[in-house]
Design a protein around this motif. Structure first.
Motif: not given
Length: 170
Positions: A93-94, A96, A101, A118, A132, A142
């Motif tokens: 999972n991202c 953000h 992903l 993403c 990032t 991440l």
């Protein structure tokens, strides 16, 4: 059989090894616990998945295609990617907004980095460090996991601790 560069620590026959994502010495496996994937995923199956993916658009810096596989290891969903003779593993999972992903595109960008984009909001993360890349100024990280390939061809994912769910009586 194709030779793959594996991004992580460990050894396996016929594979070129990359550096560990945390810039540890390649012979330093202390602190990592390796779990088999569920279901047991092999290098051959990952390569077949890659070949079965139809090419999508070509970007300015490299081919892009959703190439990931969502799997489970250590009670956690992760995404595995095979890109240009390297294997990468990230959290599924991202950070953000939780985007999947494994459905994202991989892109080589102008700085020489390889990133996962993403599919939800186009956030871009470096596949080696988890940093990032885009948007600028956003500092969420991440999770990146080292991998080992066993002599049986099974992919094992590295974690720094056991999932707490293994210790619940429920």
């Amino acid at each position: 059989k194709d030779s793959l560069a594996v991004h992580g620590i460990g050894s396996a026959p016929n594979l070129k090894m990359g550096r560990d994502h945390r810039e540890r010495n390649s012979d330093d496996s202390v602190g990592w616990i390796y779990f088999p994937t569920t279901p047991g995923l092999t290098i051959d199956a990952l390569q077949k998945h890659n070949k079965d993916q139809s090419p999508s658009i070509t970007s300015r810096y490299g081919k892009r295609r959703g190439m990931g596989i969502k799997i489970e290891a250590n009670g956690q969903d992760v995404a595995l990617f095979h890109w240009k003779d390297k294997i990468y593993c990230t959290d599924e999972n991202c950070p953000h907004a939780g985007g999947p992903l494994h459905l994202g595109d991989i892109e080589d960008i102008e700085t020489g980095l390889t990133c996962i984009i993403c599919p939800w909001h186009k956030f871009c993360f470096d596949l080696k460090s988890g940093d990032t890349i885009r948007p600028n100024g956003w500092k969420q990280h991440l999770g990146i996991h080292p991998i080992k390939i066993g002599h049986d061809g099974l992919i094992r994912i590295g974690f720094q601790s056991f999932n707490p769910l293994y210790f619940n009586d429920d």
